[in-house]
Design a protein around this motif. Structure first.
Motif: not given
Lengths: 451, 260
Positions: A311-314, A391-397, B251-260
């Motif tokens: 994950t990204y902590n922030g 999603r930003p987190i998807d592209i980040y990963r 969910e879109w701006y999730s940092n990956g902790k809550e949802q997959g």
């Protein structure tokens, strides 16, 4: 004349009906089906003989059947150490803790099933018994439903029976064999009976369906290891845009979790098979100890993955014109991002290093192949289609941890998290429609789109 | 014998009408209408159905009567006739008038539902500022809501597959698009069907008047996986809609902790 004709016709009809009855009585039991070995295992050597002798192949097939069962009755063999922990993978297991999908709340399951069975439940409430169709559903539910119905004739079905019928549908949970049935109906035609990505509709698809047997899945939150349950669940839930993998959210949560279970079984089976083949090639013999070791090793990988999540902590930063401009610089920086070398200076997936000239034929061909041996091209980032999610987190990963099974590398160590977010925003902005583009003048941002 | 055949033929209109009368009771009829214009479309359907039913009954009864009256073993001798010009004119003119009547009676409803000039102009959502873009592709539906800037086609768009959430009692306009081949947006409860054409952006409007979850299906054979192409139209209250949009955004701006 006409009398003779009708006599012949009547006799013929009687014989035909009789034959049908006979046929019905003597219907053979459902044949036992086995999983097949992969083409790599049964491959022939240069001398036309199988690389792995057929006796050893039979041994591998038998071991796999012992560990994973058959398509009609799939089940994991229990390892001795699990018995003490009370761990039984044949029952649905959910990752504990607050990462990922978490434990399934029984109330949520109930609501899910209510949604999925809503037509059935409406028919039950209305007492329209012949409109409760169960034949399309899993054998377990079918059997339970038939038991329930057998005891109560239609006239005697009162409110109490209605309640029992509702409970049956609402509290239903798929077993591995039931999930395998669902897999056969909805997944097998692309992904194949062993999850080899070789089903009958697979040849029509580009990209080809995933071959589970490597244990490699591209769009995960764990980097380049085997996926978590949640990663597989997310693919089923959201689909993979830009491919033929649709969203299967019309199934209930319970059914999707069941499918995840079955995909894990197929994937582990493939991994154990590959591991046994490798061991045999090295040692020219296989013992039952080798089989169990391979099985335990594969299980360890999957269990480890479940507890891991990158994950990204922030807080995910919002895109601005400034971050997009910084991302553009990194994208073009050969020493840091170096994205343009494959994805091209405009992000069109036409970078120089992704293609190579074949000196013999003079053809330009993709440089890279993925783990499954298919030619692979860099993503065209201007289409706004991101298979692992936009999603930003998807592209980040994808940028930070790379994509398993393909040439997309992990980000260079010199890139800080902030740098990666700049890149994420730049990549996201590439598919903005010109009239709305953030980097451009904001004057006409709200002008209607031309049709 | 002639009684028997006449009766058998008479059974056709009787059983035919009976199935229509009973259909509603056995839930074989239309799903419930929940859109503002669905009632008009059902009205048109019923109008045409009653016209057809009237014609069906008259012709079937006439058929049975003729079989009875002019059976081969009736007394007397048949008469040769060349036909009747007047009768032919009548049975051509009546259907022609009926067709014209149908054509004119549907015009207003068609214009209301499909003409872009009649789209809602004052509400929260208009043709220029749609609630979302609905993308059809082989073989699923994806919804693209605008982000904070309220504009679709920018980096902050929110995207969800399968489920299209809309508020109840609101004029909703959305843009229908296709990524690959021709698909068709169809929600039976809305009485609304619209083809999605690759390369076109087609505005569609409706006003749902009842909360609920409705099936969104593809109504145009779009390839081998056409049968798989399902979605869900979720109509919720306005407060719930705001909540759902906030959820989608979180969910879109999730940092990956809550949802997959």
């Amino acid at each position: 004349m006409s009398l003779r004709l009708s006599l012949v016709a009547t006799t013929g009809l009687a014989l035909w009906v009789g034959a049908c009855q006979l046929d019905k009585d003597q219907k053979p039991a459902r044949p036992v089906v086995h999983y097949s070995l992969s083409a790599a295992t049964t491959a022939l050597g240069d001398d036309g003989e199988p690389v792995i002798p057929s006796s050893a192949q039979a041994g591998i097939e038998g071991s796999l059947e012992m560990l994973f069962g058959t398509p009609q009755d799939p089940q994991f063999q229990l390892l001795p150490e699990w018995k003490d922990d009370g761990f039984d993978p044949n029952w649905p297991q959910y990752a504990k803790g607050d990462s990922g999908s978490g434990e399934v709340d029984p109330a949520e399951l109930l609501e899910d099933n209510k949604l999925y069975w809503r037509r059935q439940l409406a028919a039950i409430d209305a007492g329209l018994w012949d409109r409760v169709f169960v034949q399309d559903f899993t054998p377990d539910l079918r059997a339970d439903w038939n038991d329930l119905c057998a005891n109560t004739p239609v006239e005697a079905r009162n409110d109490e029976f209605k309640k029992a019928a509702r409970e049956l549908f609402e509290g239903y949970y798929p077993k591995l064999s039931a999930s395998a049935e669902l897999y056969r109906q909805h997944c097998l035609h692309c992904h194949g009976p062993e999850g080899g990505g070789d089903g009958p509709t697979a040849p029509f698809l580009n990209p080809r369906p995933r071959d589970y047997r490597h244990g490699t899945f591209k769009f995960t939150a764990v980097g380049k290891s085997v996926p978590r349950r949640e990663d597989l669940y997310r693919i089923l839930d959201e689909g993979v845009t830009g491919t033929s993998m649709p969203s299967f959210r019309r199934f209930s949560r319970a059914q999707l979790e069941g499918l995840v279970d079955y995909v894990r079984l197929l994937s582990m089976r493939g991994m154990v098979e590959r591991s046994l083949v490798a061991t045999y090639k090295e040692e020219e013999t296989l013992t039952s100890g080798d089989t169990l070791d391979a099985y335990a090793e594969v299980w360890e990988k999957w269990q480890k993955a479940d507890s891991k999540v990158l994950t990204y902590n922030g807080e995910v930063p919002a895109p601005t014109a400034e971050t997009i401009a910084k991302g553009r610089e990194l994208f073009m920086d050969a020493k840091r991002g170096n994205c343009y070398s494959c994805h091209g200076p405009e992000g069109r997936g036409d970078g120089a290093s992704a293609f190579a000239l074949d000196p013999e034929t003079g053809e330009v061909k993709p440089t890279y192949k993925d783990d499954w041996g298919n030619e692979i091209l860099p993503r065209n980032l201007r289409l706004g289609i991101f298979r692992g999610g936009r999603r930003p987190i998807d592209i980040y990963r994808r940028i930070k941890y790379g994509i398993a099974g393909g040439p997309m590398p992990e980000a260079a160590a010199s890139l800080s998290n902030d740098d990666i977010w700049h890149l994420v925003h730049y990549v996201g902005s590439l598919s903005e429609r010109p009239q709305h583009a953030k980097a451009a003048d904001h004057g006409d941002a709200h002008a209607p789109e031309k049709h | 014998m002639r009684y028997l055949f006449a009766l058998l033929l008479l059974l056709v209109p009787i059983l035919g009408v009976w199935t229509f009368v009973e259909a509603d009771r056995w839930q074989l009829w239309f799903p419930e209408n929940v859109s503002s214009f669905g009632g008009e479309i059902d009205g048109l359907f019923n109008l045409i159905m009653y016209m057809v039913a009237f014609t069906f009954i008259v012709t079937e009864v006439a058929l049975a009567w003729f079989v009875f009256k002019y059976s081969a073993n009736r007394p007397g001798k048949g008469v040769f006739t060349h036909g009747s010009h007047k009768l032919e004119m009548i049975w051509t003119a009546i259907p022609a008038v009926a067709l014209l009547f149908i054509a004119f009676s549907q015009m207003e409803t068609w214009a209301k539902v499909k003409f872009e000039s009649n789209f809602p102009k004052t509400g929260e959502y208009t043709k220029e500022k749609p609630i979302a873009e609905l993308w059809a592709s082989q073989f699923d539906w994806r919804v693209r809501y605008p982000g904070d800037d309220g504009v679709i086609g920018t980096v902050d768009d929110l995207e969800r597959s399968y489920e299209f959430v809309v508020p109840v009692d609101t004029d909703v306009v959305f843009h229908l698009r296709s990524r690959d081949v021709i698909h068709s947006f169809f929600v039976p409860e809305f009485r609304l069907k619209q083809d999605a054409l690759p390369g076109h952006t087609i505005p569609v409007w409706f006003r749902a008047e009842k909360e609920g979850i409705y099936d969104l299906v593809c109504a145009e054979l779009c390839g081998w996986g056409h049968y798989k192409m399902s979605g869900r139209m979720t109509v919720v209250s306005k407060e719930e809609f705001a909540k759902r949009m906030a959820e989608i955004k979180a969910e879109w701006y999730s940092n990956g902790k809550e949802q997959g």
